[in-house]
Scaffold this active site. Structure first.
Site, PDB file in Angstrom:
ATOM      1  N   SER A  10     -64.998   4.195 -16.405  1.00  0.00           N
ATOM      2  CA  SER A  10     -66.146   3.336 -16.691  1.00  0.00           C
ATOM      3  C   SER A  10     -65.736   2.183 -17.592  1.00  0.00           C
ATOM      4  O   SER A  10     -65.298   2.392 -18.731  1.00  0.00           O
ATOM      5  CB  SER A  10     -67.252   4.137 -17.385  1.00  0.00           C
ATOM      6  OG  SER A  10     -68.249   3.276 -17.879  1.00  0.00           O
ATOM      7  N   HIS A  35     -65.879   2.134 -12.311  1.00  0.00           N
ATOM      8  CA  HIS A  35     -67.301   2.446 -12.440  1.00  0.00           C
ATOM      9  C   HIS A  35     -67.920   1.392 -13.343  1.00  0.00           C
ATOM     10  O   HIS A  35     -67.486   1.207 -14.488  1.00  0.00           O
ATOM     11  CB  HIS A  35     -67.465   3.842 -13.033  1.00  0.00           C
ATOM     12  CG  HIS A  35     -68.880   4.327 -13.085  1.00  0.00           C
ATOM     13  ND1 HIS A  35     -69.511   4.888 -12.000  1.00  0.00           N
ATOM     14  CD2 HIS A  35     -69.779   4.334 -14.102  1.00  0.00           C
ATOM     15  CE1 HIS A  35     -70.739   5.239 -12.340  1.00  0.00           C
ATOM     16  NE2 HIS A  35     -70.934   4.894 -13.609  1.00  0.00           N
ATOM     17  N   ASP A  37     -71.252   0.098 -15.123  1.00  0.00           N
ATOM     18  CA  ASP A  37     -72.586   0.509 -15.560  1.00  0.00           C
ATOM     19  C   ASP A  37     -73.485  -0.697 -15.774  1.00  0.00           C
ATOM     20  O   ASP A  37     -73.261  -1.489 -16.702  1.00  0.00           O
ATOM     21  CB  ASP A  37     -72.490   1.318 -16.855  1.00  0.00           C
ATOM     22  CG  ASP A  37     -71.896   2.696 -16.628  1.00  0.00           C
ATOM     23  OD1 ASP A  37     -72.406   3.428 -15.770  1.00  0.00           O
ATOM     24  OD2 ASP A  37     -70.917   3.046 -17.327  1.00  0.00           O
ATOM     25  N   MET A  39     -77.136  -1.851 -16.805  1.00  0.00           N
ATOM     26  CA  MET A  39     -78.349  -1.385 -17.493  1.00  0.00           C
ATOM     27  C   MET A  39     -79.233  -2.574 -17.833  1.00  0.00           C
ATOM     28  O   MET A  39     -78.735  -3.610 -18.290  1.00  0.00           O
ATOM     29  CB  MET A  39     -77.980  -0.638 -18.784  1.00  0.00           C
ATOM     30  CG  MET A  39     -76.980   0.485 -18.601  1.00  0.00           C
ATOM     31  SD  MET A  39     -76.664   1.332 -20.186  1.00  0.00           S
ATOM     32  CE  MET A  39     -75.165   2.236 -19.771  1.00  0.00           C
ATOM     33  N   HIS A  76     -73.129   1.338 -10.841  1.00  0.00           N
ATOM     34  CA  HIS A  76     -74.156   2.322 -11.179  1.00  0.00           C
ATOM     35  C   HIS A  76     -75.358   1.565 -11.729  1.00  0.00           C
ATOM     36  O   HIS A  76     -75.343   1.089 -12.866  1.00  0.00           O
ATOM     37  CB  HIS A  76     -73.586   3.305 -12.196  1.00  0.00           C
ATOM     38  CG  HIS A  76     -74.560   4.340 -12.660  1.00  0.00           C
ATOM     39  ND1 HIS A  76     -74.311   5.139 -13.754  1.00  0.00           N
ATOM     40  CD2 HIS A  76     -75.764   4.724 -12.182  1.00  0.00           C
ATOM     41  CE1 HIS A  76     -75.338   5.967 -13.933  1.00  0.00           C
ATOM     42  NE2 HIS A  76     -76.231   5.713 -12.999  1.00  0.00           N
ATOM     43  N   MET A  78     -78.518   1.297 -13.262  1.00  0.00           N
ATOM     44  CA  MET A  78     -79.542   1.901 -14.119  1.00  0.00           C
ATOM     45  C   MET A  78     -80.597   0.844 -14.415  1.00  0.00           C
ATOM     46  O   MET A  78     -80.726   0.338 -15.541  1.00  0.00           O
ATOM     47  CB  MET A  78     -78.894   2.448 -15.394  1.00  0.00           C
ATOM     48  CG  MET A  78     -78.046   3.677 -15.135  1.00  0.00           C
ATOM     49  SD  MET A  78     -77.075   4.195 -16.565  1.00  0.00           S
ATOM     50  CE  MET A  78     -75.608   3.172 -16.314  1.00  0.00           C
ATOM     51  N   MET A 169     -75.812  12.965 -13.092  1.00  0.00           N
ATOM     52  CA  MET A 169     -75.585  12.572 -14.481  1.00  0.00           C
ATOM     53  C   MET A 169     -75.400  13.809 -15.352  1.00  0.00           C
ATOM     54  O   MET A 169     -76.218  14.739 -15.306  1.00  0.00           O
ATOM     55  CB  MET A 169     -76.758  11.746 -15.008  1.00  0.00           C
ATOM     56  CG  MET A 169     -76.909  10.370 -14.363  1.00  0.00           C
ATOM     57  SD  MET A 169     -75.480   9.301 -14.651  1.00  0.00           S
ATOM     58  CE  MET A 169     -75.461   9.170 -16.440  1.00  0.00           C
ATOM     59  N   GLY A 174     -77.776   5.701 -20.363  1.00  0.00           N
ATOM     60  CA  GLY A 174     -78.151   4.642 -21.280  1.00  0.00           C
ATOM     61  C   GLY A 174     -77.095   4.291 -22.302  1.00  0.00           C
ATOM     62  O   GLY A 174     -76.993   3.137 -22.707  1.00  0.00           O
ATOM     63  N   PHE A 175     -76.298   5.272 -22.702  1.00  0.00           N
ATOM     64  CA  PHE A 175     -75.290   5.001 -23.721  1.00  0.00           C
ATOM     65  C   PHE A 175     -74.024   5.786 -23.417  1.00  0.00           C
ATOM     66  O   PHE A 175     -74.083   6.929 -22.952  1.00  0.00           O
ATOM     67  CB  PHE A 175     -75.805   5.379 -25.126  1.00  0.00           C
ATOM     68  CG  PHE A 175     -76.956   4.539 -25.589  1.00  0.00           C
ATOM     69  CD1 PHE A 175     -76.734   3.337 -26.254  1.00  0.00           C
ATOM     70  CD2 PHE A 175     -78.264   4.928 -25.338  1.00  0.00           C
ATOM     71  CE1 PHE A 175     -77.803   2.553 -26.671  1.00  0.00           C
ATOM     72  CE2 PHE A 175     -79.335   4.148 -25.750  1.00  0.00           C
ATOM     73  CZ  PHE A 175     -79.100   2.956 -26.415  1.00  0.00           C
ATOM     74  N   GLY A 176     -72.868   5.167 -23.690  1.00  0.00           N
ATOM     75  CA  GLY A 176     -71.597   5.845 -23.524  1.00  0.00           C
ATOM     76  C   GLY A 176     -71.302   6.762 -24.707  1.00  0.00           C
ATOM     77  O   GLY A 176     -71.959   6.699 -25.744  1.00  0.00           O
ATOM     78  N   GLY A 177     -70.304   7.629 -24.533  1.00  0.00           N
ATOM     79  CA  GLY A 177     -69.840   8.459 -25.630  1.00  0.00           C
ATOM     80  C   GLY A 177     -70.680   9.686 -25.921  1.00  0.00           C
ATOM     81  O   GLY A 177     -70.491  10.327 -26.966  1.00  0.00           O
ATOM     82  N   ASP A 203     -70.918  11.892 -14.158  1.00  0.00           N
ATOM     83  CA  ASP A 203     -70.788  10.781 -15.108  1.00  0.00           C
ATOM     84  C   ASP A 203     -71.423  11.184 -16.424  1.00  0.00           C
ATOM     85  O   ASP A 203     -72.613  11.492 -16.483  1.00  0.00           O
ATOM     86  CB  ASP A 203     -71.496   9.548 -14.527  1.00  0.00           C
ATOM     87  CG  ASP A 203     -71.478   8.354 -15.469  1.00  0.00           C
ATOM     88  OD1 ASP A 203     -70.764   8.395 -16.480  1.00  0.00           O
ATOM     89  OD2 ASP A 203     -72.188   7.368 -15.168  1.00  0.00           O
ATOM     90  N   GLY A 204     -70.595  11.197 -17.478  1.00  0.00           N
ATOM     91  CA  GLY A 204     -71.106  11.467 -18.808  1.00  0.00           C
ATOM     92  C   GLY A 204     -70.336  12.559 -19.509  1.00  0.00           C
ATOM     93  O   GLY A 204     -70.394  13.720 -19.121  1.00  0.00           O
ATOM     94  N   GLY A 205     -69.554  12.166 -20.518  1.00  0.00           N
ATOM     95  CA  GLY A 205     -68.840  13.145 -21.313  1.00  0.00           C
ATOM     96  C   GLY A 205     -67.629  13.766 -20.639  1.00  0.00           C
ATOM     97  O   GLY A 205     -67.115  14.785 -21.106  1.00  0.00           O
ATOM     98  N   GLY A 225     -65.026   7.274 -19.389  1.00  0.00           N
ATOM     99  CA  GLY A 225     -64.958   5.996 -20.095  1.00  0.00           C
ATOM    100  C   GLY A 225     -63.993   6.019 -21.246  1.00  0.00           C
ATOM    101  O   GLY A 225     -62.825   5.660 -21.124  1.00  0.00           O
TER     102      GLY A 225
END
Length: 249
Positions: A10, A35, A37, A39, A76, A78, A169, A174-177, A203-205, A225
């Site tokens: 990402s 990827h 993102d 938003m 992606h 959003m 998801m 909405g937010f990375g990390g 996607d996510g973590g 990411g």
């Protein structure tokens, strides 16, 4: 056997001051896709970037020669009005337009950013429209959305209305990390059981610490990411993520 591993770092975690180079370097380091993102501050509380940024980074990464190939821009979306932006992102260089189910069931059928429409779109209509614009279509679901809302879409006999990828998801968008939500992996397992040939993205973590769980569940498209862009050796991380998926196919 499930589809091959696709590693899609990402770029939300990349160096925005040298974004083009960061994109090309990541592909050179072994990434399959990028990827991206998108938003809008409405569908999710954060804002990132739009089609003009995609246009600027596209020349830094060679277009894929085949569908799902290396260099795919996986956008992606959003955003609250996904149909309005399909054409803009196609022109910008998007290869896979992944919209959210939750947006598609309540948004309008307007086809341009400045347009207004009293008609509503739908997930199936969105997929068909994305395909008409010569892009791959993905459909994403948030953690609060049950996976069975996708059965009718994926079982559709009209292949023009069937997505090329499903994104589950593993954080709230909405937010990375954010911390990886293993609670979402039963959705991946259910999808893989019903659709063994489907590209299933998580996607996510995702990182070297969480990839085994995701791969075991059946995910083959891995978004990471900070785990990639923040690594001392991104190429090594990409290789380890890929190997984790490939060993479980």
């Amino acid at each position: 056997m499930s589809p091959p591993a696709i590693i899609a770092p990402s770029i939300l975690s990349a160096d925005f001051a040298a974004l083009g180079k960061a994109c090309s370097d990541t592909i050179d380091q072994g990434a399959s896709w990028l990827h991206i993102d998108i938003m809008d501050g409405h569908f999710v509380p954060n804002m990132t970037f739009g089609a003009p940024v995609v246009t600027k980074i596209r020349p830094h990464v060679k277009r894929p020669s085949i569908a799902h190939g290396v260099g795919t821009f996986d956008c992606h979306m959003m955003i609250a009005e996904p149909k309005k932006w399909v054409k803009e992102f196609q022109k910008a260089g998007c290869d896979l337009y992944c919209f959210h189910y939750e947006a598609a069931v309540i948004s309008t059928a307007a086809e341009n950013p400045a347009d207004h429409s009293d008609s509503k779109t739908s997930p199936k209509e969105m997929i068909r429209y994305v395909h008409q614009q010569k892009m791959l279509a993905g459909i994403a679901i948030k953690p609060d959305t049950p996976v069975d809302v996708l059965w009718d879409i994926l079982d559709n006999s009209n292949k023009d209305e069937v997505p090329d990828m499903v994104l589950v998801m593993t954080v709230h968008p909405g937010f990375g990390g954010q911390k990886f939500m293993a609670s979402e992996l039963p959705k991946v397992k259910a999808l893989r059981k019903r659709y063994p040939n489907l590209n299933i993205e998580v996607d996510g973590g995702l990182s070297e610490a969480t990839i085994d769980e995701a791969a075991e569940a059946g995910a083959n498209v891995i978004v990471a990411g900070s785990a990639v862009f923040g690594a001392k050796d991104p190429a090594d991380v990409i290789t380890n993520l890929r190997n984790a998926v490939e060993s479980r196919r």
